[in-house]
Motif scaffolding. Structure first.
Motif, PDB file in Angstrom:
ATOM      1  N   ARG A 227       0.771  -1.037   0.105  1.00 56.47           N
ATOM      2  CA  ARG A 227       0.003  -0.137   0.041  1.00 56.47           C
ATOM      3  C   ARG A 227       1.110   1.135  -0.055  1.00 56.47           C
ATOM      4  O   ARG A 227       0.722   2.171  -0.720  1.00 56.47           O
ATOM      5  N   THR A 228       1.930   1.329   0.671  1.00 53.44           N
ATOM      6  CA  THR A 228       2.998   2.479   0.853  1.00 53.44           C
ATOM      7  C   THR A 228       3.611   2.673  -0.433  1.00 53.44           C
ATOM      8  O   THR A 228       3.547   3.533  -0.898  1.00 53.44           O
ATOM      9  N   ALA A 229       3.983   1.361  -1.070  1.00 55.53           N
ATOM     10  CA  ALA A 229       4.812   1.765  -2.230  1.00 55.53           C
ATOM     11  C   ALA A 229       3.669   2.154  -3.401  1.00 55.53           C
ATOM     12  O   ALA A 229       4.025   2.983  -4.367  1.00 55.53           O
ATOM     13  N   ARG A 231       0.908   3.902  -3.063  1.00 56.79           N
ATOM     14  CA  ARG A 231       0.513   5.351  -2.756  1.00 56.79           C
ATOM     15  C   ARG A 231       1.589   6.269  -3.172  1.00 56.79           C
ATOM     16  O   ARG A 231       1.319   7.374  -3.658  1.00 56.79           O
ATOM     17  N   LEU A 232       2.812   5.926  -2.920  1.00 60.66           N
ATOM     18  CA  LEU A 232       3.983   7.041  -3.097  1.00 60.66           C
ATOM     19  C   LEU A 232       4.622   6.789  -4.594  1.00 60.66           C
ATOM     20  O   LEU A 232       5.057   7.765  -5.238  1.00 60.66           O
ATOM     21  N   TRP A 233       4.682   5.457  -5.150  1.00 63.07           N
ATOM     22  CA  TRP A 233       5.519   5.476  -6.267  1.00 63.07           C
ATOM     23  C   TRP A 233       4.778   4.677  -7.507  1.00 63.07           C
ATOM     24  O   TRP A 233       5.315   3.955  -8.320  1.00 63.07           O
ATOM     25  N   ALA A 234       3.387   4.628  -7.391  1.00 59.83           N
ATOM     26  CA  ALA A 234       2.735   4.223  -8.791  1.00 59.83           C
ATOM     27  C   ALA A 234       3.032   4.675 -10.074  1.00 59.83           C
ATOM     28  O   ALA A 234       3.271   3.856 -10.979  1.00 59.83           O
ATOM     29  N   ASN A 235       3.656   5.885  -9.913  1.00 58.91           N
ATOM     30  CA  ASN A 235       4.023   6.588 -11.099  1.00 58.91           C
ATOM     31  C   ASN A 235       5.235   5.963 -11.790  1.00 58.91           C
ATOM     32  O   ASN A 235       5.476   6.053 -12.915  1.00 58.91           O
ATOM     33  N   GLN A 236       6.010   5.112 -10.833  1.00 63.00           N
ATOM     34  CA  GLN A 236       6.987   4.486 -11.413  1.00 63.00           C
ATOM     35  C   GLN A 236       6.641   3.468 -12.630  1.00 63.00           C
ATOM     36  O   GLN A 236       7.558   3.055 -13.459  1.00 63.00           O
ATOM     37  N   LEU A 237       5.443   2.920 -12.652  1.00 64.16           N
ATOM     38  CA  LEU A 237       4.876   1.747 -13.390  1.00 64.16           C
ATOM     39  C   LEU A 237       4.180   2.227 -14.621  1.00 64.16           C
ATOM     40  O   LEU A 237       3.794   1.602 -15.317  1.00 64.16           O
ATOM     41  N   LEU A 238       4.135   3.671 -14.870  1.00 66.25           N
ATOM     42  CA  LEU A 238       3.395   4.174 -15.989  1.00 66.25           C
ATOM     43  C   LEU A 238       4.114   3.877 -17.304  1.00 66.25           C
ATOM     44  O   LEU A 238       5.539   3.837 -17.411  1.00 66.25           O
ATOM     45  N   PRO A 239       3.524   3.482 -18.223  1.00 63.22           N
ATOM     46  CA  PRO A 239       4.271   2.977 -19.571  1.00 63.22           C
ATOM     47  C   PRO A 239       4.671   4.075 -20.420  1.00 63.22           C
ATOM     48  O   PRO A 239       4.348   5.171 -20.423  1.00 63.22           O
ATOM     49  N   GLY A 240       5.524   3.731 -21.307  1.00 68.91           N
ATOM     50  CA  GLY A 240       5.964   4.557 -22.531  1.00 68.91           C
ATOM     51  C   GLY A 240       6.776   5.785 -21.894  1.00 68.91           C
ATOM     52  O   GLY A 240       7.414   5.925 -21.108  1.00 68.91           O
ATOM     53  N   GLU A 241       6.262   6.905 -22.836  1.00 67.61           N
ATOM     54  CA  GLU A 241       6.715   8.316 -22.545  1.00 67.61           C
ATOM     55  C   GLU A 241       6.143   9.130 -21.759  1.00 67.61           C
ATOM     56  O   GLU A 241       6.400  10.174 -21.547  1.00 67.61           O
ATOM     57  N   LEU A 242       5.147   8.665 -21.081  1.00 65.77           N
ATOM     58  CA  LEU A 242       4.378   9.258 -20.078  1.00 65.77           C
ATOM     59  C   LEU A 242       5.299  10.264 -19.093  1.00 65.77           C
ATOM     60  O   LEU A 242       4.843  11.342 -18.869  1.00 65.77           O
ATOM     61  N   ALA A 243       6.278   9.398 -18.316  1.00 64.58           N
ATOM     62  CA  ALA A 243       7.081   9.986 -17.421  1.00 64.58           C
ATOM     63  C   ALA A 243       7.916  11.059 -17.893  1.00 64.58           C
ATOM     64  O   ALA A 243       8.147  12.153 -17.248  1.00 64.58           O
ATOM     65  N   GLN A 244       8.239  11.385 -19.256  1.00 58.91           N
ATOM     66  CA  GLN A 244       8.770  12.296 -19.979  1.00 58.91           C
ATOM     67  C   GLN A 244       8.142  13.601 -20.215  1.00 58.91           C
ATOM     68  O   GLN A 244       8.468  14.629 -20.532  1.00 58.91           O
ATOM     69  N   GLN A 254      -3.302  11.429 -11.676  1.00 62.06           N
ATOM     70  CA  GLN A 254      -4.465  11.088 -12.567  1.00 62.06           C
ATOM     71  C   GLN A 254      -3.812   9.695 -13.278  1.00 62.06           C
ATOM     72  O   GLN A 254      -4.707   8.888 -13.309  1.00 62.06           O
ATOM     73  N   ALA A 255      -2.787   9.953 -13.966  1.00 56.74           N
ATOM     74  CA  ALA A 255      -2.339   8.672 -14.879  1.00 56.74           C
ATOM     75  C   ALA A 255      -2.046   7.429 -13.848  1.00 56.74           C
ATOM     76  O   ALA A 255      -2.496   6.310 -14.334  1.00 56.74           O
ATOM     77  N   SER A 256      -1.710   7.626 -12.786  1.00 60.81           N
ATOM     78  CA  SER A 256      -1.402   6.644 -11.765  1.00 60.81           C
ATOM     79  C   SER A 256      -2.437   5.636 -11.275  1.00 60.81           C
ATOM     80  O   SER A 256      -2.314   4.762 -10.638  1.00 60.81           O
ATOM     81  N   GLN A 257      -3.581   6.210 -11.558  1.00 57.05           N
ATOM     82  CA  GLN A 257      -4.966   5.639 -11.065  1.00 57.05           C
ATOM     83  C   GLN A 257      -5.030   4.481 -11.945  1.00 57.05           C
ATOM     84  O   GLN A 257      -5.693   3.378 -11.543  1.00 57.05           O
ATOM     85  N   LEU A 258      -4.368   4.463 -13.023  1.00 57.23           N
ATOM     86  CA  LEU A 258      -4.402   3.199 -13.980  1.00 57.23           C
ATOM     87  C   LEU A 258      -3.356   2.079 -13.553  1.00 57.23           C
ATOM     88  O   LEU A 258      -3.691   0.785 -13.853  1.00 57.23           O
ATOM     89  N   VAL A 259      -2.632   2.296 -12.233  1.00 58.53           N
ATOM     90  CA  VAL A 259      -1.757   1.351 -11.893  1.00 58.53           C
ATOM     91  C   VAL A 259      -2.335   0.609 -10.613  1.00 58.53           C
ATOM     92  O   VAL A 259      -2.756   1.363  -9.742  1.00 58.53           O
ATOM     93  N   THR A 260      -2.665  -0.588 -10.737  1.00 61.13           N
ATOM     94  CA  THR A 260      -3.240  -1.410  -9.518  1.00 61.13           C
ATOM     95  C   THR A 260      -2.344  -1.500  -8.475  1.00 61.13           C
ATOM     96  O   THR A 260      -1.012  -1.759  -8.793  1.00 61.13           O
ATOM     97  N   PRO A 261      -2.577  -1.720  -6.983  1.00 62.80           N
ATOM     98  CA  PRO A 261      -2.076  -2.290  -6.486  1.00 62.80           C
ATOM     99  C   PRO A 261      -1.348  -3.527  -6.490  1.00 62.80           C
ATOM    100  O   PRO A 261      -0.097  -3.814  -6.287  1.00 62.80           O
ATOM    101  N   CYS A 270       8.482  -5.874  -1.966  1.00 63.25           N
ATOM    102  CA  CYS A 270       7.630  -5.394  -0.794  1.00 63.25           C
ATOM    103  C   CYS A 270       7.808  -6.421   0.302  1.00 63.25           C
ATOM    104  O   CYS A 270       7.876  -7.464   0.161  1.00 63.25           O
ATOM    105  N   GLY A 271       7.935  -6.021   1.645  1.00 67.82           N
ATOM    106  CA  GLY A 271       7.985  -6.626   2.706  1.00 67.82           C
ATOM    107  C   GLY A 271       9.211  -6.899   3.183  1.00 67.82           C
ATOM    108  O   GLY A 271      10.312  -6.506   2.844  1.00 67.82           O
ATOM    109  N   ASP A 272       9.421  -8.229   3.863  1.00 61.96           N
ATOM    110  CA  ASP A 272      10.708  -8.462   4.746  1.00 61.96           C
ATOM    111  C   ASP A 272      11.289  -9.828   4.410  1.00 61.96           C
ATOM    112  O   ASP A 272      11.612 -10.485   5.018  1.00 61.96           O
ATOM    113  N   ASP A 273      10.817 -10.423   3.089  1.00 59.40           N
ATOM    114  CA  ASP A 273      11.474 -11.702   2.759  1.00 59.40           C
ATOM    115  C   ASP A 273      12.859 -11.480   2.201  1.00 59.40           C
ATOM    116  O   ASP A 273      12.783 -10.995   1.191  1.00 59.40           O
ATOM    117  N   PRO A 274      13.772 -11.794   2.699  1.00 62.03           N
ATOM    118  CA  PRO A 274      15.176 -11.852   2.427  1.00 62.03           C
ATOM    119  C   PRO A 274      15.082 -12.256   0.839  1.00 62.03           C
ATOM    120  O   PRO A 274      15.985 -11.562  -0.073  1.00 62.03           O
TER     121      PRO A 274
END
Length: 318
Positions: A227-229, A231-244, A254-261, A270-274
């Motif tokens: 949930r933390t990842a 909420r804060l960094w869903a933008n990292q998973l946007l495709p193509g040139e959107l980030a530019q 708005q665009a990050s609403q398309l990225v699901t948890p 995520c989590g504490d599994d080494p």
């Protein structure tokens, strides 16, 4: 052998916290530091964006680790002649432990002066000329430059590092990787993509270093970490040139609403599994990266550093 650094996220933390994290990274056994260079965060939830060059000055007095910007855009918001001075001063303060990481940037940070946002091929051309200007100034000679994109008149840097300042170039696609091989001292790329690394090396990169970045969200409750990842960094998973191309944090929200948890959980460790964290780091080593920089998402930085010091770094260095 792959080295492991820590990636300081200026988008998520105020300046004093970044300096504290750098100290914790050194104490935990990380080899080097990356630091992002942004005018805006990607979204309002991240909530910060300090001036990177001020933070680097503080880092030079706080830690003994090498530092690199990941990455600075010397195209629109800041003239390459100014970046040259900032980088030279940073390298002097860090006694040669500074690398300048550069890239073609994002509208998010670069449009703020209202001068427009060029298309990708134009930005690559601008980057190449910008590096010509920066490298000329780093010689310490007085220069004038009248190019397609930039003009410099009678400029000279008087404060210079004693050793050469390496400039690494960020690249994601094949064309950018070839440009990085030609004009850079190393390659910066975010995904453990062996194809991009091979393209870079075959295009002239040879034995130049390759650096990668990885976001993780350590936490004892994996669902909460996801949930933390998200909420804060869903933008990292946007495709193509959107980030530019997207110009404001609101557009990224708005665009990050398309990225699901669920997608976030599958893409960001995520989590504490080494085993999960080790596998993510080894993917970069297997793809031929020389150094991978890890960034912890969220506020629990001390827990992350304790986890990596005791459970992760010893294993990946075996």
């Amino acid at each position: 052998m792959t080295d492991f650094g820590y990636f300081l996220a200026c988008e998520e933390h105020p300046p004093a916290a970044l300096v504290d994290q750098a100290r914790m990274a050194e104490q935990a056994g990380f080899d080097a530091l990356w630091i992002s260079d942004h005018y805006h965060p990607w979204n309002d939830a991240q909530g910060q964006s300090p001036f990177v060059w001020s933070v680097i000055g503080a880092l030079s007095q706080a830690v003994s680790l090498p530092v690199e910007t990941a990455v600075t855009c010397p195209l629109v918001r800041t003239h390459p002649a100014v970046i040259a001075q900032a980088a030279a001063t940073s390298a002097t303060l860090l006694d040669g432990r500074f690398r300048l990481g550069v890239g073609t940037g994002e509208a998010l940070n670069e449009h703020v002066l209202g001068s427009g946002w060029p298309e990708a091929p134009v930005r690559l051309s601008m980057l190449e000329e910008a590096l010509q200007v920066i490298r000329k100034l780093l010689t310490g000679e007085r220069i004038s430059h009248y190019g397609r994109h930039y003009t410099v008149e009678n400029a000279r840097l008087y404060t210079l590092p004693e050793t050469e300042l390496p400039i690494d170039v960020s690249a994601f696609g094949p064309l950018a990787a070839e440009t990085a091989a030609r004009i850079g001292d190393g390659l910066i790329t975010m995904a453990p993509d062996a194809g991009v690394v091979e393209r870079f090396r075959r295009a002239g990169g040879g034995a130049k270093p390759v650096y990668g970045g990885l976001k993780v969200c350590w936490g004892t409750d994996r669902e909460e970490a996801v949930r933390t990842a998200h909420r804060l960094w869903a933008n990292q998973l946007l495709p193509g040139e959107l980030a530019q191309l997207l110009p404001t944090p609101r557009h990224f929200e708005q665009a990050s609403q398309l990225v699901t948890p669920e997608r976030t959980a599958g893409a960001i460790p995520c989590g504490d599994d080494p085993d999960v964290h080790v596998a993510a780091l080894r993917a970069y080593a297997d793809a031929g990266f020389d150094t991978v920089y890890v960034s912890q998402i969220g506020p629990d930085q001390q827990g992350f550093f304790d986890f990596y010091r005791t459970k992760i770094l010893p294993r990946v260095r075996d």
